[in-house]
Design a protein around this motif. Sequence first.
Motif, PDB file in Angstrom:
ATOM      1  N   LEU A  34      -9.914   5.281  -9.939  1.00 11.86           N
ATOM      2  CA  LEU A  34      -9.332   4.468 -11.015  1.00 11.86           C
ATOM      3  C   LEU A  34      -7.954   5.041 -11.335  1.00 11.86           C
ATOM      4  O   LEU A  34      -7.853   6.132 -11.900  1.00 11.86           O
ATOM      5  CB  LEU A  34     -10.250   4.500 -12.242  1.00 11.86           C
ATOM      6  N   ASP A  35      -6.932   4.330 -10.933  1.00 12.28           N
ATOM      7  CA  ASP A  35      -5.554   4.807 -11.043  1.00 12.28           C
ATOM      8  C   ASP A  35      -5.075   4.660 -12.485  1.00 12.28           C
ATOM      9  O   ASP A  35      -4.785   3.555 -12.950  1.00 12.28           O
ATOM     10  CB  ASP A  35      -4.669   4.002 -10.089  1.00 12.28           C
ATOM     11  N   GLU A  36      -4.958   5.788 -13.203  1.00 15.16           N
ATOM     12  CA  GLU A  36      -4.545   5.714 -14.608  1.00 15.16           C
ATOM     13  C   GLU A  36      -3.084   5.329 -14.760  1.00 15.16           C
ATOM     14  O   GLU A  36      -2.682   4.825 -15.815  1.00 15.16           O
ATOM     15  CB  GLU A  36      -4.843   7.038 -15.311  1.00 15.16           C
ATOM     16  N   ASN A  37      -2.273   5.562 -13.738  1.00 12.17           N
ATOM     17  CA  ASN A  37      -0.885   5.096 -13.813  1.00 12.17           C
ATOM     18  C   ASN A  37      -0.836   3.566 -13.839  1.00 12.17           C
ATOM     19  O   ASN A  37      -0.055   2.962 -14.576  1.00 12.17           O
ATOM     20  CB  ASN A  37      -0.083   5.613 -12.621  1.00 12.17           C
ATOM     21  N   LYS A  38      -1.684   2.932 -13.018  1.00 14.72           N
ATOM     22  CA  LYS A  38      -1.744   1.466 -13.033  1.00 14.72           C
ATOM     23  C   LYS A  38      -2.355   0.972 -14.343  1.00 14.72           C
ATOM     24  O   LYS A  38      -1.912  -0.033 -14.907  1.00 14.72           O
ATOM     25  CB  LYS A  38      -2.566   0.959 -11.842  1.00 14.72           C
ATOM     26  N   LEU A  39      -3.348   1.679 -14.797  1.00 15.33           N
ATOM     27  CA  LEU A  39      -3.992   1.303 -16.055  1.00 15.33           C
ATOM     28  C   LEU A  39      -2.977   1.345 -17.202  1.00 15.33           C
ATOM     29  O   LEU A  39      -2.899   0.425 -18.024  1.00 15.33           O
ATOM     30  CB  LEU A  39      -5.145   2.272 -16.327  1.00 15.33           C
ATOM     31  N   LEU A  40      -2.186   2.400 -17.228  1.00 14.80           N
ATOM     32  CA  LEU A  40      -1.186   2.569 -18.282  1.00 14.80           C
ATOM     33  C   LEU A  40      -0.140   1.459 -18.248  1.00 14.80           C
ATOM     34  O   LEU A  40       0.198   0.874 -19.283  1.00 14.80           O
ATOM     35  CB  LEU A  40      -0.508   3.926 -18.118  1.00 14.80           C
ATOM     36  N   ILE A  41       0.346   1.154 -17.076  1.00 14.22           N
ATOM     37  CA  ILE A  41       1.430   0.165 -17.009  1.00 14.22           C
ATOM     38  C   ILE A  41       0.903  -1.247 -17.289  1.00 14.22           C
ATOM     39  O   ILE A  41       1.595  -2.086 -17.871  1.00 14.22           O
ATOM     40  CB  ILE A  41       2.160   0.245 -15.640  1.00 14.22           C
ATOM     41  N   LEU A  42      -0.343  -1.522 -16.917  1.00 15.60           N
ATOM     42  CA  LEU A  42      -0.922  -2.832 -17.239  1.00 15.60           C
ATOM     43  C   LEU A  42      -1.144  -2.971 -18.741  1.00 15.60           C
ATOM     44  O   LEU A  42      -0.849  -4.017 -19.331  1.00 15.60           O
ATOM     45  CB  LEU A  42      -2.252  -3.007 -16.501  1.00 15.60           C
ATOM     46  N   TYR A 177       7.553   3.174  -8.772  1.00 12.27           N
ATOM     47  CA  TYR A 177       6.504   3.733  -9.651  1.00 12.27           C
ATOM     48  C   TYR A 177       5.144   3.636  -8.969  1.00 12.27           C
ATOM     49  O   TYR A 177       4.387   4.612  -8.883  1.00 12.27           O
ATOM     50  CB  TYR A 177       6.519   2.939 -10.961  1.00 12.27           C
ATOM     51  N   PHE A 178       4.851   2.453  -8.449  1.00 10.58           N
ATOM     52  CA  PHE A 178       3.549   2.245  -7.807  1.00 10.58           C
ATOM     53  C   PHE A 178       3.452   3.009  -6.485  1.00 10.58           C
ATOM     54  O   PHE A 178       2.384   3.507  -6.124  1.00 10.58           O
ATOM     55  CB  PHE A 178       3.319   0.746  -7.581  1.00 10.58           C
ATOM     56  N   LEU A 179       4.566   3.077  -5.763  1.00  9.58           N
ATOM     57  CA  LEU A 179       4.563   3.828  -4.504  1.00  9.58           C
ATOM     58  C   LEU A 179       4.285   5.309  -4.771  1.00  9.58           C
ATOM     59  O   LEU A 179       3.452   5.932  -4.091  1.00  9.58           O
ATOM     60  CB  LEU A 179       5.923   3.661  -3.804  1.00  9.58           C
ATOM     61  N   ILE A 220       7.843  10.878  -1.820  1.00  7.91           N
ATOM     62  CA  ILE A 220       7.648  10.917  -3.275  1.00  7.91           C
ATOM     63  C   ILE A 220       8.954  11.329  -3.963  1.00  7.91           C
ATOM     64  O   ILE A 220       9.382  10.707  -4.935  1.00  7.91           O
ATOM     65  CB  ILE A 220       6.510  11.898  -3.647  1.00  7.91           C
ATOM     66  N   GLU A 221       9.598  12.367  -3.451  1.00 10.73           N
ATOM     67  CA  GLU A 221      10.851  12.821  -4.058  1.00 10.73           C
ATOM     68  C   GLU A 221      11.948  11.773  -3.913  1.00 10.73           C
ATOM     69  O   GLU A 221      12.729  11.538  -4.849  1.00 10.73           O
ATOM     70  CB  GLU A 221      11.289  14.152  -3.426  1.00 10.73           C
ATOM     71  N   ALA A 222      12.010  11.116  -2.745  1.00 15.22           N
ATOM     72  CA  ALA A 222      13.024  10.069  -2.540  1.00 15.22           C
ATOM     73  C   ALA A 222      12.776   8.893  -3.484  1.00 15.22           C
ATOM     74  O   ALA A 222      13.720   8.327  -4.058  1.00 15.22           O
ATOM     75  CB  ALA A 222      12.995   9.600  -1.083  1.00 15.22           C
ATOM     76  N   ALA A 223      11.517   8.518  -3.657  1.00 12.27           N
ATOM     77  CA  ALA A 223      11.185   7.397  -4.550  1.00 12.27           C
ATOM     78  C   ALA A 223      11.507   7.740  -5.998  1.00 12.27           C
ATOM     79  O   ALA A 223      11.954   6.884  -6.771  1.00 12.27           O
ATOM     80  CB  ALA A 223       9.709   7.035  -4.398  1.00 12.27           C
ATOM     81  N   LYS A 224      11.290   8.990  -6.387  1.00 14.62           N
ATOM     82  CA  LYS A 224      11.653   9.412  -7.744  1.00 14.62           C
ATOM     83  C   LYS A 224      13.163   9.260  -7.964  1.00 14.62           C
ATOM     84  O   LYS A 224      13.599   8.780  -9.011  1.00 14.62           O
ATOM     85  CB  LYS A 224      11.241  10.867  -7.964  1.00 14.62           C
TER      86      LYS A 224
END
Length: 260
Positions: A34-42, A177-179, A220-224
């Motif tokens: 359960l991805d809490e990052n997705k939960l938070l943004i939704l 963010y999702f990546l 991850i670092e490039a996406a940030k």
Amino acid sequence: MSYASMEELHTLRNKIEKRMQQTYLDKNTEAPFLDENKLLILQTLFGQTNLPDKQQTDYVITIMLIQMALDTHDKVIVTTKSDETADERKNRQLTVLAGNYYSALYYQILAGLEEIDMVALLATSIKEINEQKMSLHYDTTATEAFFTKLGRLESSLFRTAASRYMDTAILEPLNEYFLISRLQQEAREKKQTSLLSKLAAILETEKSGLTVMEAIHQEIEAAKDRLLARLDILPPVFAKLSRKLLLQGNRQEELFLEEG
């Protein structure tokens, strides 16, 4: 405007887990991530709408159940093989059933809301996600394209939900963010997944010299960096969410508590 507090997230997570409870599956299959990052943004997205609280909660739970149903079915691709044992076959069949069960739950919630338009919208999104998965696994031959497609794939359900309330073009930076969230999950779990197998095949073809985990951490670092550079495009609440959630790493819980 602000994003959800840690307490709100925990409450929502408990509601989702309660919805998913099924004695036999709980005992015999691995619980889905359960991805809490997705939960938070939704929750943040629906918190910006004028919908009643219950409807906001039902929408978030529905979309998270869809995500977990899709993720659960993805596991079958990895476990299916011609010489599988009886136990492996049973596990595969139960995994399929678990995914179907989570799918049935979200249809049940939407049916209860009599939300025909939302059912149609999400059904279209699921079809597009499956098409994107096919493209990712069968048409992608370079790491850059792989990560770009993965970011869009991971953000698909969120974009679909957001399309009812805003111009989703301004949310494009959130693909990063999702990546990042998905790659961090893969890096933490270090499991053999169809996604990592595909990335390994691409890296071998490109002769990059990178291991899968090295490529993931590098991306991850490039996406940030990409997300940081485009924060000003985002609506303030999502820019604030991205900055605090993704750019300050392991201080996530501390920051949530500060906001709560």
